[in-house]
Design a protein around this motif. Structure first.
Motif, PDB file in Angstrom:
ATOM      1  N   LYS A 205       0.817  -1.218   0.000  1.00  0.00           N
ATOM      2  CA  LYS A 205       0.000   0.000   0.000  1.00  0.00           C
ATOM      3  C   LYS A 205       0.849   1.266   0.000  1.00  0.00           C
ATOM      4  CE  LYS A 205      -4.044  -1.975   0.074  1.00  0.00           C
ATOM      5  NZ  LYS A 205      -4.988  -1.834  -1.065  1.00  0.00           N
TER       6      LYS A 205
ATOM      7  N   GLU B   3       4.208   3.472  -1.572  1.00  0.00           N
ATOM      8  CA  GLU B   3       5.145   3.635  -2.682  1.00  0.00           C
ATOM      9  C   GLU B   3       6.506   3.115  -2.239  1.00  0.00           C
ATOM     10  OE1 GLU B   3       7.993   5.438  -5.393  1.00  0.00           O
ATOM     11  OE2 GLU B   3       7.844   5.803  -3.234  1.00  0.00           O
TER      12      GLU B   3
ATOM     13  N   ARG C  30       1.092   6.523  -3.552  1.00  0.00           N
ATOM     14  CA  ARG C  30       1.226   5.830  -4.836  1.00  0.00           C
ATOM     15  C   ARG C  30       0.384   6.526  -5.906  1.00  0.00           C
ATOM     16  NH1 ARG C  30       2.315   0.027  -4.877  1.00  0.00           N
ATOM     17  NH2 ARG C  30       0.781  -0.011  -6.560  1.00  0.00           N
ATOM     18  N   ASN C  31       0.823   6.465  -7.149  1.00  0.00           N
ATOM     19  CA  ASN C  31       0.091   7.091  -8.248  1.00  0.00           C
ATOM     20  C   ASN C  31      -1.260   6.436  -8.505  1.00  0.00           C
ATOM     21  OD1 ASN C  31       2.019   9.073  -8.872  1.00  0.00           O
ATOM     22  ND2 ASN C  31       3.179   7.654 -10.160  1.00  0.00           N
ATOM     23  N   ASP C  32      -1.417   5.180  -8.090  1.00  0.00           N
ATOM     24  CA  ASP C  32      -2.680   4.491  -8.326  1.00  0.00           C
ATOM     25  C   ASP C  32      -3.599   4.523  -7.111  1.00  0.00           C
ATOM     26  OD1 ASP C  32      -1.180   2.866  -6.722  1.00  0.00           O
ATOM     27  OD2 ASP C  32      -1.264   1.082  -8.002  1.00  0.00           O
ATOM     28  N   MET C  33      -3.329   5.436  -6.189  1.00  0.00           N
ATOM     29  CA  MET C  33      -4.172   5.602  -5.009  1.00  0.00           C
ATOM     30  C   MET C  33      -4.494   7.074  -4.806  1.00  0.00           C
ATOM     31  SD  MET C  33      -2.365   2.991  -2.274  1.00  0.00           S
ATOM     32  CE  MET C  33      -3.592   3.354  -1.021  1.00  0.00           C
TER      33      MET C  33
END
Length: 518
Positions: A400, A402, A450-453
């Protein structure tokens, strides 16, 4: 199972015989002391630092155990400031401030601004500020809290903030907050209340009646399933037989039993209570835990841990007159309410409370000096530390975070970065804050989501854009954020206190060495 549990918990005879064994050292040797109704942990041996510098962990535990609501947190901060010699101001009165003076005011008894004026302050000099928030996710009573379900007295509640609501089930809960009383002379009294005993509970449904809960997940309906249970039977005190059947459930705002409990706690008649704002609270005290007593287990660490570190650093950096004798700036702490729901209230960071305070302070200290743009020059020279708890690396969910920004417990304050300005940190403000840590040999960590969160936010961007002040966002790493029971590292509390205190004592000198707009 009970016998097995006792066997596992009992230390081996050799360990009992050796006073220096790890088992003996891990066990608390002294229970927290109590003074009146106050639960004091500051004398607990495990809360004391083993190094030469004193620890504030015991003081934090005391503060958390007093501060069940944002109102109690503000009232306790007020008590500590008065005890330290700070002068209480009113926003409704004129301010007569002097260099070397220490002052504070409260708003709504859930927001507080305290400041100490350097003795070498000159008009146009800046403010060095630490800001945090007093509120935490919780359940709050609805204006009409009385509810009846299948012969049970229930409490109607609404969710406040983004809590992990499943953690509130099967906890020993109670109520705390404030009430408005009508006095005999017709005046009105604002009073805080805290029912210390377990009073209500949100029971879960037995697995025998919900066979798929472990496979499908626990998914309660927050309107239907989150109402706490108060009592099983409605006791009629009016003599109205209809009430006994519960037919008056829509006619009363609060259960008579609840009003009776509150009145006994306050020491007033039930008819004197004409208004209330109550939070549902967990009764389990804040404490130390872990194999080495290295963790703090508590509710409301987000964000009372930051509030206390900020408060103590201001008080301890301005105790003696000589500690302000060479200060050219104004040291300030601002504690706001309603951060968890967006800060858009008169007591939240979205209100101009801090800006107005800065303007009034500058105006009061100007005296005969009529320099052009005094407030604007002061703001440009000012610096804000937005302190809100940070997400520590979870050992069960390392993915969860980076990969190269994984803050850990016991490793120091976390500087938060976000390119989309969800945090207000810039390269300049991060450098200045890290320079303080470098000079004082303090650890510091950095966090990027993170870029996807999605990324959360703080009061940092609100104040940075609303006031126009340089800002760094930082926080104490913690686990279980927004749970009814959170945890953080004991060492991080003392590190944060030292970092904040060093900020107040040394930032002005460090800031003068950097020129960005030239």
């Amino acid at each position: 199972m009970a016998l097995l549990r006792l066997h596992l918990l009992r230390p081996p005879p050799a360990a009992l015989a050796a006073a220096s064994s790890p088992w003996r050292r891990a066990l608390p040797t002294t229970a927290p002391t109590t003074t009146g109704s106050r639960r004091l942990c500051s004398s607990h041996p495990a809360a004391l630092s083993s190094s030469s510098s004193p620890s504030i962990v015991g003081g934090l535990l005391d503060y958390l155990n007093e501060s069940w609501t944002q109102f109690h947190a503000t009232a306790e901060a007020k008590r500590q400031l008065l005890a330290a010699g700070f002068e209480l101001l009113s926003e409704n009165n004129d301010w007569d401030l002097q260099p070397g003076g220490r002052y504070f005011f409260t708003r709504n008894m859930s927001c507080l601004v305290a400041f100490a004026v350097g003795e070498k302050y000159r008009v146009g000099n800046g403010f060095n500020i630490i800001a945090a928030h007093t509120d935490s996710p919780c359940l709050k009573l609805k204006p009409r809290s009385a509810s009846f379900k299948s012969g049970h007295q229930m409490i109607n509640v609404q969710t406040y903030g983004g809590g992990l609501w499943h953690t509130w089930f099967d906890r020993d809960l109670t109520l705390a907050g404030r009430v408005i009383l009508k006095a005999a002379d017709g005046s009105f009294v604002h009073k805080l209340v805290k029912v210390s005993r377990p009073l209500i509970r949100v029971p879960t449904l037995a697995i025998h009646l919900d066979r798929t809960v472990n496979s499908d997940g626990f998914k309660p309906n927050l309107e239907n399933h989150l109402a706490p249970l108060l009592a099983t039977k409605y006791e009629d005190t009016t003599g109205n037989s209809d009430d006994k059947k519960g037919s008056s459930s829509t006619k009363i705002a609060h259960h008579p039993l609840l009003l009776q409990i509150l009145s006994e706690e306050i020491g007033c008649g039930t008819d004197e209570i004409i208004g209330m704002e109550l939070n549902v609270c967990d009764t389990q005290p804040s404490c130390l835990g872990g194999g080495n007593n290295e963790f703090i287990y508590s509710g409301r660490l987000d964000n009372l841990a930051s509030c206390y570190c900020a408060l103590r650093s201001l008080v301890d950096s301005s105790k003696m007159s000589e500690e302000l004798s060479n200060e050219k700036a104004i040291r300030m702490v601002a504690l706001f309410d309603n951060e968890e729901v967006g800060s858009d209230s008169m007591q939240g960071a979205g209100a101009p409370t801090m800006f107005h305070a800065m303007r009034r302070i500058v105006d009061s200290l100007m005296h005969q000096s009529m320099g052009e743009g005094a407030l604007e020059r002061a703001i440009t020279s000012s610096f804000l530390v937005s302190a809100d708890m940070a997400h520590a690396l979870h050992p069960n969910y390392p993915d969860k975070h980076e990969e190269y920004h994984r803050p850990e417990l016991q490793k120091g304050l976390v500087i938060k970065h976000n390119a989309n300005q969800r945090y207000a940190t810039s390269a300049v403000t991060a450098f200045l804050f890290k320079e303080i840590a470098r000079i004082h040999n303090l650890p510091v960590q950095e966090f990027v989501v993170r870029n996807d969160m999605g990324c959360g936010s703080t009061i940092g961007p609100i104040l940075a854009s609303g006031v126009g002040i340089r800002t760094v966002d930082c926080g104490i790493p913690q686990l279980s954020m927004h749970s009814v029971r959170e945890m953080c590292g004991k060492e991080d509390i003392d590190t944060t206190y030292k970092h904040f205190k060093a900020f107040f004592e040394t930032f002005s000198d460090i800031d003068r060495k950097l020129n960005v707009d030239f």
